[in-house]
Design a protein around this motif. Structure first.
Motif, mmCIF file in Angstrom:
data_model
loop_
_atom_site.group_PDB
_atom_site.id
_atom_site.type_symbol
_atom_site.label_atom_id
_atom_site.label_comp_id
_atom_site.label_asym_id
_atom_site.label_seq_id
_atom_site.Cartn_x
_atom_site.Cartn_y
_atom_site.Cartn_z
ATOM 1 N N ASP A 131 0.765 -1.182 0.044
ATOM 2 C CA ASP A 131 0.101 0.127 0.088
ATOM 3 C C ASP A 131 0.876 1.237 -0.084
ATOM 4 O O ASP A 131 0.465 2.279 -0.686
ATOM 5 C CB ASP A 131 -0.790 -0.051 1.466
ATOM 6 N N LEU A 132 1.743 1.128 0.757
ATOM 7 C CA LEU A 132 2.827 2.290 0.771
ATOM 8 C C LEU A 132 3.504 2.531 -0.583
ATOM 9 O O LEU A 132 3.712 3.730 -0.866
ATOM 10 C CB LEU A 132 4.022 2.110 1.784
ATOM 11 N N LYS A 133 3.826 1.541 -1.378
ATOM 12 C CA LYS A 133 4.642 1.757 -2.555
ATOM 13 C C LYS A 133 3.604 1.901 -3.713
ATOM 14 O O LYS A 133 4.152 2.288 -5.002
ATOM 15 C CB LYS A 133 5.144 0.140 -2.841
ATOM 16 N N LYS A 134 2.376 2.128 -3.619
ATOM 17 C CA LYS A 134 1.416 2.725 -4.467
ATOM 18 C C LYS A 134 1.758 4.069 -4.969
ATOM 19 O O LYS A 134 1.279 4.391 -6.234
ATOM 20 C CB LYS A 134 -0.029 2.460 -4.270
ATOM 21 N N SER A 135 2.231 4.952 -4.068
ATOM 22 C CA SER A 135 2.419 6.259 -4.402
ATOM 23 C C SER A 135 3.885 6.677 -4.865
ATOM 24 O O SER A 135 4.878 5.784 -4.413
ATOM 25 C CB SER A 135 2.292 7.096 -3.144
ATOM 26 N N ASP A 136 4.182 7.269 -5.685
ATOM 27 C CA ASP A 136 5.420 7.638 -6.383
ATOM 28 C C ASP A 136 6.331 8.448 -5.125
ATOM 29 O O ASP A 136 7.455 8.750 -5.494
ATOM 30 C CB ASP A 136 5.338 8.586 -7.637
ATOM 31 N N ASN A 137 5.618 9.034 -4.240
ATOM 32 C CA ASN A 137 6.188 9.901 -3.257
ATOM 33 C C ASN A 137 7.019 8.953 -2.053
ATOM 34 O O ASN A 137 6.534 7.839 -1.994
ATOM 35 C CB ASN A 137 5.206 10.839 -2.576
ATOM 36 N N PHE A 138 7.694 9.808 -1.277
ATOM 37 C CA PHE A 138 8.136 8.772 -0.127
ATOM 38 C C PHE A 138 7.002 9.025 0.954
ATOM 39 O O PHE A 138 5.893 9.920 0.856
ATOM 40 C CB PHE A 138 9.276 9.717 0.569
ATOM 41 N N PHE A 139 6.825 7.949 1.896
ATOM 42 C CA PHE A 139 5.905 7.890 2.834
ATOM 43 C C PHE A 139 6.475 8.646 3.914
ATOM 44 O O PHE A 139 7.665 8.762 4.096
ATOM 45 C CB PHE A 139 5.391 6.632 3.113
ATOM 46 N N LEU A 140 5.724 8.932 4.982
ATOM 47 C CA LEU A 140 6.028 9.654 6.355
ATOM 48 C C LEU A 140 5.456 9.060 7.648
ATOM 49 O O LEU A 140 4.387 8.779 7.638
ATOM 50 C CB LEU A 140 5.484 11.147 6.339
ATOM 51 N N LEU A 141 6.262 8.871 8.592
ATOM 52 C CA LEU A 141 6.174 8.586 9.799
ATOM 53 C C LEU A 141 6.295 9.805 10.777
ATOM 54 O O LEU A 141 7.437 10.149 10.907
ATOM 55 C CB LEU A 141 6.821 7.345 10.256
ATOM 56 N N ALA A 142 5.335 10.186 11.321
ATOM 57 C CA ALA A 142 5.396 11.504 12.046
ATOM 58 C C ALA A 142 4.639 11.540 13.201
ATOM 59 O O ALA A 142 3.163 11.154 13.122
ATOM 60 C CB ALA A 142 5.322 12.735 11.176
ATOM 61 N N GLY A 143 4.866 12.444 14.331
ATOM 62 C CA GLY A 143 4.019 12.546 15.497
ATOM 63 C C GLY A 143 4.920 12.800 16.651
ATOM 64 O O GLY A 143 5.992 12.982 16.635
ATOM 65 N N PRO A 144 4.206 12.906 17.710
ATOM 66 C CA PRO A 144 5.189 13.131 18.927
ATOM 67 C C PRO A 144 5.887 12.053 19.543
ATOM 68 O O PRO A 144 5.705 10.733 19.048
ATOM 69 C CB PRO A 144 4.014 13.659 20.112
ATOM 70 N N CYS A 145 6.866 12.390 20.158
ATOM 71 C CA CYS A 145 7.753 11.173 20.805
ATOM 72 C C CYS A 145 6.813 10.093 21.523
ATOM 73 O O CYS A 145 6.991 9.141 21.250
ATOM 74 C CB CYS A 145 8.757 11.784 21.562
#
Length: 268
Positions: A7-21
């Motif tokens: 599912d992540l690879k369907k995009s040509d963009n990088f993916f992002l994991l983000a949020g608070p520590c």
């Protein structure tokens, strides 16, 4: 909703994991998630919300560890259900894997624990995506064996994360050669931008950092061709209860991601 690495690879963009520590409370988590979801939707960046339900690796006994495991995990589940995004959290022991898997979509193995066989196998057996952070003490090539443990336990959903290598007692450096090297193992590789800028082992017992270099490190990672980025972000890092010294202020995230998307497009 992202359920598999495909599912992540369907995009040509990088993916992002983000949020608070760390999850400090429900309102805070929902506010951060809402902001990041709006930004990533606009820029076409696949997004996974990150928040630790507990911080087990602390320098001092009086360091903040969390608001309670079940309470924090339920908040992570609420973020997922409210915004229809997957969530990732760290686990620290084998008996935590099944518990956390009831609430989250990605189980993250902390860098210091990346060689712990029982932890990797327990994470694999949940069937969740397993994100293994590269130990600060390991070469990129050594991470093949950590990934193999998960695969050999029956789970091919593996990601690897570069987060800097110990350089002296109080610093880390990123060797960008390790990103393409780890990609040859057949798993997506993520660059943990903010933890790569930590300055551990300070005499105060509180980890320092160099957040002014977040943009520099992130740009270089995207230019090298990293599959995903990991960034911890907070509305006000100066009052964050964990890792505030190297987190990105939330107000700066959109401008940074716009620049990174342009670099990604140029490189492709």
């Amino acid at each position: 909703m992202i359920h598999t690495i495909s599912d992540l690879k369907k995009s040509d963009n990088f993916f992002l994991l983000a949020g608070p520590c760390v999850i400090e409370g429900e309102d805070m988590a929902l506010r951060i998630a809402e902001r990041v979801v709006k930004i990533t939707d606009k820029l076409g960046i696949p997004y996974i919300f990150k928040g630790s339900y507990r911080k087990a690796n602390r320098s001092r006994l009086d360091s903040f560890m969390g608001i309670g495991d079940e309470k924090a995990l339920k908040i992570l589940a609420k973020v997922r259900d409210t915004f229809d995004v997957p969530v990732v959290t760290d686990i620290h022991a084998a008996d935590e894997a099944a518990m956390a898997a009831e609430y989250v979509d990605v189980l993250q193995i902390p860098a210091f624990l990346c060689r712990q066989t029982d932890l990797l196998v327990a994470a694999a057996k949940t069937g969740k995506i397993v994100n293994i952070k590269k130990g600060q003490f390991l070469s990129p090539g050594a991470m093949r064996f950590a990934a193999d443990k998960v695969v050999e336990a029956g789970n091919n959903e593996v990601m690897l994360t570069e987060r800097g290598t110990t350089f002296g007692y109080q610093d880390l450096v990123v060797d960008y050669r390790g990103i393409p090297e780890m990609q040859t193992f057949g798993h997506p590789v993520i660059l943990d931008v903010t933890h790569s800028l930590q300055q551990p082992n300070q005499t105060s017992g509180v980890t320092g950092g160099m957040p002014q270099l977040i943009e520099t490190v992130a740009k270089a990672g995207v230019a090298v061709g990293v599959d995903g980025l990991f960034m911890e972000t907070h509305e006000d890092p100066s009052v964050a209860k964990s890792d505030g010294a190297n987190m990105l202020k939330l107000d700066l995230l959109e401008d940074l991601l716009v620049k990174l998307v342009r670099i990604r497009q140029a490189c492709r």
